[in-house]
Design a protein around this motif. Structure first.
Motif, short mmCIF file in Angstrom:
data_model
loop_
_atom_site.label_atom_id
_atom_site.label_comp_id
_atom_site.label_asym_id
_atom_site.label_seq_id
_atom_site.Cartn_x
_atom_site.Cartn_y
_atom_site.Cartn_z
N ASN A 13 -44.58 26.26 100.64
CA ASN A 13 -44.30 27.69 100.71
C ASN A 13 -44.70 28.45 99.45
O ASN A 13 -44.59 29.69 99.42
N CYS A 14 -45.15 27.76 98.41
CA CYS A 14 -45.59 28.44 97.19
C CYS A 14 -47.07 28.19 96.88
O CYS A 14 -47.55 28.65 95.83
N ASN A 15 -47.80 27.48 97.75
CA ASN A 15 -49.13 27.02 97.34
C ASN A 15 -50.19 27.09 98.42
O ASN A 15 -51.13 26.30 98.41
N ARG A 16 -50.09 28.03 99.33
CA ARG A 16 -51.19 28.26 100.25
C ARG A 16 -52.28 29.06 99.55
O ARG A 16 -52.08 29.63 98.47
N ASN A 17 -53.43 29.13 100.17
CA ASN A 17 -54.56 29.88 99.63
C ASN A 17 -54.94 29.43 98.22
O ASN A 17 -55.22 30.25 97.33
N LYS A 18 -54.92 28.10 98.01
CA LYS A 18 -55.28 27.54 96.70
C LYS A 18 -56.12 26.29 96.87
O LYS A 18 -56.06 25.62 97.91
N ARG A 19 -56.85 25.97 95.80
CA ARG A 19 -57.53 24.68 95.68
C ARG A 19 -56.87 23.90 94.55
O ARG A 19 -56.56 24.48 93.50
N SER A 20 -56.65 22.60 94.76
CA SER A 20 -55.97 21.77 93.75
C SER A 20 -56.98 20.96 92.96
O SER A 20 -57.83 20.26 93.52
N VAL A 21 -56.85 21.06 91.63
CA VAL A 21 -57.68 20.30 90.69
C VAL A 21 -56.75 19.55 89.74
O VAL A 21 -55.82 20.14 89.18
N VAL A 22 -56.99 18.26 89.54
CA VAL A 22 -56.19 17.48 88.62
C VAL A 22 -56.85 17.44 87.24
O VAL A 22 -58.02 17.05 87.12
N GLY A 31 -53.60 34.94 95.90
CA GLY A 31 -54.39 34.24 96.90
C GLY A 31 -54.28 34.87 98.27
O GLY A 31 -55.29 34.99 99.00
N ASP A 32 -53.10 35.29 98.66
CA ASP A 32 -52.92 35.96 99.95
C ASP A 32 -53.78 37.22 100.03
O ASP A 32 -54.22 37.62 101.11
N MET A 33 -54.00 37.86 98.87
CA MET A 33 -54.79 39.09 98.84
C MET A 33 -56.28 38.84 98.65
O MET A 33 -57.04 39.77 98.41
N GLY A 34 -56.68 37.57 98.78
CA GLY A 34 -58.11 37.27 98.81
C GLY A 34 -58.67 36.56 97.61
O GLY A 34 -59.82 36.15 97.62
#
Length: 407
Positions: free
Chosen positions: A73-82, A39-42
């Motif tokens: 600290n482990c979950n930036r650059n993400k979208r959360s889906v349940v 995610g950090d890399m795009g």
């Protein structure tokens, strides 16, 4: 594999993996951190969470329930889906998403993954270009196949814990989530190699990253030592480390790391400490001699370093010798070098307030990694992702995604 390095997300550059869609089905640190690197890399990372959320949502300090420090600290650059992958209807929803994605990263044991409909065989039928990365404790080909494994287990098996015996007299875990974090790096670069291979062949593939093998190989680089040769010509273990000769050294007012390595370094040290005669000493005169007599060498260093303060040693050697003060964790927040390079990034989160992030540690001139999305609340993007992928969201009395979707 699309390249959109000049595109951006808000005021942030898109990164080298712009256009790549990643589905993460993982919890704790190993899988989530690997996906965060992508995610950090795009990459657009879609994090699939069970109704109760990733377990790390409750691990560590938090301002609000479900948004702990470790999760952040482990979950930036993400979208959360349940999605509740124990339910067939939610498995079908996942399949609709995976069919249009590039990568799946998951850390569920093989048998459970098959029951949940996320084996490589099941998902590659939906998408022959899929890069499928399975993180696990042990290879399925070995006698430990299928065993549960967390960081402690892998540190114990790989020899990392036993190496601490030279310091504290008994096996101890390195006080960081060592095995998870190193293995996550292997996973991230393996996925990128898979994407590169696909760009040349058009074909996806299955990638497996077993933690035990990853950390055993990592540990063997220097510690295989005499067992590099068959039959072994000496015991295993890099001697100056396993015999605790090299360590942070006490000074008058603290501790420093000090590692003169070249002959020029040692000459500079002997000059500064008034021991020029040691330049000709057969124990100290060159690298092979110092390796052979390392205990005498490091005893001398220990005695000398105790005679001055940290500041005095840094003044003498700070610009031309491998030397550093021993920081505490709190010292990192104000370390002058980290401050000078903008290592700490601060972002205002809608629910969590001002947050501190360690930026990606490497730099790229044209496609730099960046923080484009802040860590999501549980299910924050369920409706958004379902709409984007055309997933039906008919409510069910079975529970699962529809009941927990948040706009």
């Amino acid at each position: 594999m699309t390249q959109q390095c000049n595109a951006s997300h808000g005021d942030q550059p898109a990164g080298p993996l712009a256009g790549i869609k990643v589905v993460e089905i993982a919890s704790i640190v190993l899988g989530p951190l690997a996906a965060q690197y992508l995610g950090d890399m795009g990459a657009d990372v879609i994090k699939i969470e069970p109704p109760e959320g990733d377990l790390t949502r409750s691990l560590g300090p938090q301002r609000n329930k479900g948004m702990s420090a470790v999760f952040i600290n482990c979950n930036r650059n993400k979208r959360s889906v349940v999605l509740d992958l124990r339910i067939e209807a939610d498995q079908r929803k996942l399949h609709q998403i995976v069919a249009s994605c590039d990568v799946v990263v998951h850390s569920i044991r093989t048998q459970a993954a098959r029951r949940m409909g996320i084996s490589y065989e099941a998902l590659s039928r939906l998408n022959h270009r899929l890069i499928y990365c399975h993180l696990k404790g042990f290879s399925d080909e070995g006698v430990y196949a299928g065993k549960p494994a967390y960081d402690d287990v892998i540190q114990a098996l790989s020899g990392i814990a036993s190496l601490q015996t030279s310091i504290v007299g008994e096996p101890r875990y390195v006080p960081t989530i060592f095995a998870d974090k190193v293995s996550s790096l292997h996973a991230a670069y393996a996925v990128m190699l898979g994407l590169y291979h696909r760009s040349n062949t058009g074909l996806g593939q299955q990638i497996t990253v077993p933690m035990f093998e990853a950390i055993a190989a990592f540990n063997a680089v220097e510690h295989l030592w005499g067992a590099t040769f068959e039959p072994p010509i000496s015991s295993m273990g890099y001697e100056t480390i396993v015999k605790a000769a090299r360590r942070p050294y006490a000074t008058k007012d603290g501790h420093i790391a000090f590692l003169p390595y070249t002959d020029a370094h040692w000459q500079r040290f002997f000059e500064a400490t008034g021991a020029l005669e040691l330049i000709e000493d057969e124990r100290f005169c060159n690298y092979p001699a110092r390796q052979k007599h390392f205990q005498a060498v490091w005893l001398h260093v220990t005695e000398q370093l105790a005679l001055k303060t940290n500041a005095e040693w840094m003044s003498l050697f700070g610009n031309d010798m491998p030397i550093a003060v021993v920081n505490t964790l709190d010292d990192l927040l104000k370390d002058p070098h980290l401050e000078s390079v903008g290592f700490w990034e601060f972002r205002e989160h809608p629910s969590e307030g001002l947050l501190r992030f360690a930026r990606s540690p490497f730099e790229m001139d044209d496609c730099p990694p960046s923080i484009r999305r802040l860590p999501p609340t549980l299910g924050q993007h369920t409706t958004e992702v379902f709409d984007e992928f055309g997933v039906e969201t008919v409510a069910s009395n079975q529970g699962g995604a529809a009941a927990l979707a948040q706009p």
